[in-house]
Design a protein around this motif. Structure first.
Motif, PDB file in Angstrom:
ATOM      1  N   ARG A  42     -41.874 -14.139  -4.188  1.00  0.00           N
ATOM      2  CA  ARG A  42     -41.366 -15.512  -4.056  1.00  0.00           C
ATOM      3  C   ARG A  42     -40.006 -15.538  -3.360  1.00  0.00           C
ATOM      4  O   ARG A  42     -39.710 -16.460  -2.599  1.00  0.00           O
ATOM      5  N   LYS A  47     -39.333 -19.069  -1.740  1.00  0.00           N
ATOM      6  CA  LYS A  47     -39.659 -20.005  -2.824  1.00  0.00           C
ATOM      7  C   LYS A  47     -38.704 -19.876  -3.995  1.00  0.00           C
ATOM      8  O   LYS A  47     -38.523 -20.808  -4.772  1.00  0.00           O
ATOM      9  N   LYS A  49     -34.922 -19.170  -4.860  1.00  0.00           N
ATOM     10  CA  LYS A  49     -33.647 -19.108  -4.166  1.00  0.00           C
ATOM     11  C   LYS A  49     -32.513 -18.581  -5.016  1.00  0.00           C
ATOM     12  O   LYS A  49     -31.394 -18.408  -4.539  1.00  0.00           O
ATOM     13  N   SER A  56     -27.329 -16.787  -6.095  1.00  0.00           N
ATOM     14  CA  SER A  56     -28.243 -17.032  -4.964  1.00  0.00           C
ATOM     15  C   SER A  56     -28.843 -15.739  -4.415  1.00  0.00           C
ATOM     16  O   SER A  56     -28.168 -14.711  -4.355  1.00  0.00           O
ATOM     17  N   LYS A  85     -46.197 -14.469   9.541  1.00  0.00           N
ATOM     18  CA  LYS A  85     -45.666 -15.212  10.692  1.00  0.00           C
ATOM     19  C   LYS A  85     -46.141 -16.671  10.644  1.00  0.00           C
ATOM     20  O   LYS A  85     -45.366 -17.599  10.878  1.00  0.00           O
ATOM     21  N   SER A  89     -43.899 -20.013  10.284  1.00  0.00           N
ATOM     22  CA  SER A  89     -43.907 -21.081  11.287  1.00  0.00           C
ATOM     23  C   SER A  89     -44.143 -22.431  10.613  1.00  0.00           C
ATOM     24  O   SER A  89     -43.606 -23.442  11.044  1.00  0.00           O
ATOM     25  N   LYS A  90     -44.915 -22.455   9.508  1.00  0.00           N
ATOM     26  CA  LYS A  90     -45.057 -23.701   8.750  1.00  0.00           C
ATOM     27  C   LYS A  90     -43.706 -24.164   8.218  1.00  0.00           C
ATOM     28  O   LYS A  90     -43.356 -25.342   8.299  1.00  0.00           O
ATOM     29  N   VAL A  92     -40.620 -23.269   9.221  1.00  0.00           N
ATOM     30  CA  VAL A  92     -39.640 -23.557  10.276  1.00  0.00           C
ATOM     31  C   VAL A  92     -39.935 -24.904  10.930  1.00  0.00           C
ATOM     32  O   VAL A  92     -39.066 -25.754  11.055  1.00  0.00           O
ATOM     33  N   PHE A  93     -41.210 -25.127  11.309  1.00  0.00           N
ATOM     34  CA  PHE A  93     -41.525 -26.346  12.054  1.00  0.00           C
ATOM     35  C   PHE A  93     -41.691 -27.556  11.145  1.00  0.00           C
ATOM     36  O   PHE A  93     -41.886 -28.660  11.617  1.00  0.00           O
ATOM     37  N   SER A  94     -41.617 -27.367   9.835  1.00  0.00           N
ATOM     38  CA  SER A  94     -41.575 -28.527   8.962  1.00  0.00           C
ATOM     39  C   SER A  94     -40.143 -28.747   8.480  1.00  0.00           C
ATOM     40  O   SER A  94     -39.888 -29.601   7.655  1.00  0.00           O
ATOM     41  N   GLY A  95     -39.204 -27.951   9.001  1.00  0.00           N
ATOM     42  CA  GLY A  95     -37.802 -28.108   8.626  1.00  0.00           C
ATOM     43  C   GLY A  95     -37.528 -27.730   7.177  1.00  0.00           C
ATOM     44  O   GLY A  95     -36.535 -28.135   6.598  1.00  0.00           O
ATOM     45  N   LYS A  96     -38.441 -26.969   6.574  1.00  0.00           N
ATOM     46  CA  LYS A  96     -38.293 -26.687   5.141  1.00  0.00           C
ATOM     47  C   LYS A  96     -37.597 -25.371   4.852  1.00  0.00           C
ATOM     48  O   LYS A  96     -37.182 -25.115   3.729  1.00  0.00           O
ATOM     49  N   LYS A  98     -36.159 -21.229   6.675  1.00  0.00           N
ATOM     50  CA  LYS A  98     -36.252 -20.260   7.753  1.00  0.00           C
ATOM     51  C   LYS A  98     -36.399 -18.865   7.174  1.00  0.00           C
ATOM     52  O   LYS A  98     -35.980 -18.607   6.051  1.00  0.00           O
TER      53      LYS A  98
ATOM     54  N   GLN B  61     -38.022 -26.835  19.229  1.00  0.00           N
ATOM     55  CA  GLN B  61     -37.243 -27.339  18.112  1.00  0.00           C
ATOM     56  C   GLN B  61     -35.885 -26.666  18.101  1.00  0.00           C
ATOM     57  O   GLN B  61     -35.779 -25.461  18.301  1.00  0.00           O
ATOM     58  N   GLN B  75     -36.904 -32.096  17.488  1.00  0.00           N
ATOM     59  CA  GLN B  75     -38.109 -31.468  18.015  1.00  0.00           C
ATOM     60  C   GLN B  75     -38.640 -32.338  19.143  1.00  0.00           C
ATOM     61  O   GLN B  75     -38.788 -33.541  18.985  1.00  0.00           O
ATOM     62  N   TRP B  90     -39.247 -35.474  16.432  1.00  0.00           N
ATOM     63  CA  TRP B  90     -38.324 -35.597  15.310  1.00  0.00           C
ATOM     64  C   TRP B  90     -36.906 -35.583  15.822  1.00  0.00           C
ATOM     65  O   TRP B  90     -36.609 -34.951  16.827  1.00  0.00           O
ATOM     66  N   TYR B  92     -33.559 -35.590  13.118  1.00  0.00           N
ATOM     67  CA  TYR B  92     -33.025 -36.022  11.832  1.00  0.00           C
ATOM     68  C   TYR B  92     -31.865 -35.162  11.364  1.00  0.00           C
ATOM     69  O   TYR B  92     -31.707 -34.012  11.769  1.00  0.00           O
ATOM     70  N   ASP B  99     -29.968 -26.221  -3.815  1.00  0.00           N
ATOM     71  CA  ASP B  99     -30.975 -25.353  -3.225  1.00  0.00           C
ATOM     72  C   ASP B  99     -32.349 -26.019  -3.243  1.00  0.00           C
ATOM     73  O   ASP B  99     -33.220 -25.685  -2.453  1.00  0.00           O
ATOM     74  N   ARG B 102     -33.315 -31.765  -0.872  1.00  0.00           N
ATOM     75  CA  ARG B 102     -32.879 -32.002   0.496  1.00  0.00           C
ATOM     76  C   ARG B 102     -33.189 -33.448   0.863  1.00  0.00           C
ATOM     77  O   ARG B 102     -34.237 -33.974   0.498  1.00  0.00           O
ATOM     78  N   ASP B 117     -46.909 -31.597   8.127  1.00  0.00           N
ATOM     79  CA  ASP B 117     -45.581 -31.069   8.451  1.00  0.00           C
ATOM     80  C   ASP B 117     -45.580 -30.220   9.716  1.00  0.00           C
ATOM     81  O   ASP B 117     -44.561 -30.098  10.375  1.00  0.00           O
ATOM     82  N   TYR B 118     -46.715 -29.596  10.008  1.00  0.00           N
ATOM     83  CA  TYR B 118     -46.750 -28.713  11.181  1.00  0.00           C
ATOM     84  C   TYR B 118     -48.045 -28.959  11.949  1.00  0.00           C
ATOM     85  O   TYR B 118     -48.683 -28.042  12.460  1.00  0.00           O
ATOM     86  N   TYR B 123     -50.744 -22.521  15.635  1.00  0.00           N
ATOM     87  CA  TYR B 123     -50.619 -21.133  15.152  1.00  0.00           C
ATOM     88  C   TYR B 123     -50.632 -21.079  13.627  1.00  0.00           C
ATOM     89  O   TYR B 123     -51.030 -20.077  13.037  1.00  0.00           O
ATOM     90  N   ALA B 124     -50.203 -22.188  12.974  1.00  0.00           N
ATOM     91  CA  ALA B 124     -50.036 -22.182  11.523  1.00  0.00           C
ATOM     92  C   ALA B 124     -51.324 -22.443  10.743  1.00  0.00           C
ATOM     93  O   ALA B 124     -51.327 -22.391   9.527  1.00  0.00           O
TER      94      ALA B 124
END
Lengths: 138, 382
Positions: A42, A47, A49, A56, A85, A89-90, A92-96, A98, B61, B75, B90, B92, B99, B102, B117-118, B123-124
């Motif tokens: 996790r 997941k 943190k 942390s 990977k 990418s899910k 990163v590209f959902s802004g959730k 890195k 992005q 993005q 996007w 924002y 933590d 958000r 979300d993606y 690829y995802a």
């Protein structure tokens, strides 16, 4: 024929025991937390943190393509490198989130972990020294 | 003008050196080639001639960490079917209260579906694009604010995402681009994940209005409604048009990703039943198995949609034509179709994959809409 196949299997398993090194998950020597295997997974998937004591977590990865990283992802995360990977990418590209930052070598990981209280990394078990604490092995 | 601005931003995203703030740049791309298998078939932009535009997309992005939990994400995506005109998907500001909590303010993805979300990042996920019957809402971004909260409940990692906002971009309705006002959108979604199991549900409400150009289907329906209104049948008039009517959306889904097996299913209900759009429900179920770096998968899904009969009880001979036109408009949205897809994903490279898909679409109301589509895609993240 049977013998040849057996021979091939023995050779392959010998080869793979050479390639498949044991992976040690290491933390700073001041880190007194104990972690279940699911916690390690996790933490490296972003997941979890914070450690059980509330501090942390700062996970660090080896560079992508490294054998030890592949081993770690297979055994600790239960995913292939491309699955990991795709997972990131899910995020990163959902802004959730890195992925953990990458360091080039076992020595870099050990240096970073020994200098950073919340750090958690993994290295080839043979690279471990007394500057870091092993918290799990795969 | 809009295009020019986004071009400039796009160019600067590619070339700008990262200044003091830590700027991360990521990108994704899908190059999709597809066609139907017979000359009399058309489906969703695919014809019997091979096209590389439909479904192809490139996205960039940039995320800037401004420190102290504050971040900025932009993005930009360009789609082949839109002539590769880049657009802001996007833009924002995000602020991490803790933590686990958000807040996002600005233009952001509306979290309707499991893959929202993606949704553009092929690829995802295993398919080239998620099943279009379920992923059918004509817009996928909102301008507004949202809160994302993560929490561990028992053995589950959960994420609650609540958004509020609006969207007033020209949107495709009844096959035509019309002005749409989607106001006071509230979307709540909840996702729970434990090891190999993910469960998700979402619910949304919004006030929806359409304004069609002169001569468009929406405009003709508005004219029809005005006639009924003039005749004193305002219930029929209201049942045809959507003038700030409340629409609702429901989604439930699951994902089981266990060892080499992947099972996914989603069910959605879109309800704007006080208008010609009516009520639509869709689902798909998918099963896939990984063989080393190749995944084979099959998907089956259905779409059902039914317009209300507004004119029951109206027997005046003078209204025969009006009734016929109204019934035709309401029935135009009826749908009873299904599809089956077989596909493969080959992860031939650590950041790129090739995908192949064959989909058989069957329309039970009109066999002329049946179509078999073959597609191949190269997808990557960078």
């Amino acid at each position: 024929m049977k013998l040849i196949i057996k021979g091939v299997i023995v050779v392959i398993s010998l080869m793979s025991s050479v390639v498949l090194a044991e992976v040690a998950v290491v933390v700073n020597t001041t880190n007194a937390n104990s972690l279940a295997n699911s916690d390690v997974s996790r933490i490296f998937l972003g997941k979890m943190k914070s450690f059980p004591d509330g501090s942390s977590t700062i996970p660090v990865n080896l560079e992508s393509g490294s054998t030890v990283r592949g081993e770690f992802e297979e055994k600790a995360l239960g995913k292939s490198s491309s699955q990991v990977k795709a997972y990131w990418s899910k995020q990163v590209f959902s802004g959730k989130g890195k992925p953990p930052k990458e360091l080039a070598s076992d020595a870099d990981i050990i240096r970073f972990v020994s200098a950073t209280p919340g750090a958690i990394g993994y290295v080839d078990a043979t690279s471990v020294n007394d500057k870091v604490k092993v918290i799990a092995k795969y | 003008m809009k295009t020019k601005l986004s071009m400039i931003v796009l160019a600067s995203m590619i070339s700008a050196p990262s200044f003091a703030a830590d700027i991360e740049r990521n990108g994704f791309a899908s190059i999709v080639a597809g066609q139907t298998t017979s000359s009399d078939q058309e489906f969703d932009g695919y014809t019997n001639d091979l096209t590389f535009d439909n479904g192809s997309i490139i996205g960039l992005q940039a995320t800037s960490d401004l420190g102290n939990g504050l971040g900025m994400t932009a993005q930009i995506i360009a789609k082949g079917e839109d002539g590769w005109d880049p657009e802001f998907a996007w833009a924002y500001l995000s602020y991490d209260f803790t933590d686990d909590t958000r807040v996002l303010v600005g233009r952001q993805r509306a979290p309707f579906y499991m893959y929202s979300d993606y949704i553009d990042v092929s690829y995802a996920y295993p398919w080239i694009t998620p099943p279009s019957g379920v992923y059918s809402l004509p817009f996928d971004a909102i301008n507004g604010v949202s809160i994302i909260h993560s929490m561990q409940i028992g053995q589950f990692d959960t994420t609650t995402h609540v958004s509020y906002g609006q969207n007033s971009e020209p949107t495709e309705v009844l096959g035509e681009l019309v002005d749409v006002d989607v106001e006071s959108v509230v979307i709540g979604s909840f996702t729970a994940n434990r090891d190999w199991l993910t469960l998700r549900a979402a619910y949304a409400v919004a006030n929806v209005s359409f304004y069609g150009d002169e001569g468009s289907s929406i405009d003709q329906i508005a004219d029809l409604a005005a006639i009924w209104e003039g005749l004193g049948y305002s219930n029929i008039a209201n049942g045809l048009v959507s003038n700030s009517d409340q629409g609702s959306f429901l989604q439930v889904g699951f994902q089981i990703d266990h060892n080499d097996w992947l099972f996914v299913g989603e069910y959605t209900e879109v309800d704007l039943s006080d208008s010609v759009i009516g009520k639509d429900d869709s689902f798909y179920v998918m099963a896939g198995k990984r063989f080393d770096n190749i995944m084979l998968h099959v998907t089956y899904g259905q779409d059902n949609s039914a317009g209300k009969l507004l004119t029951s009880g109206i027997t005046e001979p003078a209204f025969v034509d009006l009734v016929a036109a109204t019934d035709a408009a309401m029935n135009s949205q009826n749908e009873d179709s299904n599809f089956a897809t077989v596909g493969a994903r080959w992860d031939f490279h650590e950041a790129a994959a090739l995908k192949f898909e064959y989909t058989k679409h069957s329309d039970d109301l009109n066999g002329l809409n049946d179509a078999d589509v073959v597609r191949m895609a190269f997808v990557t993240v960078f």
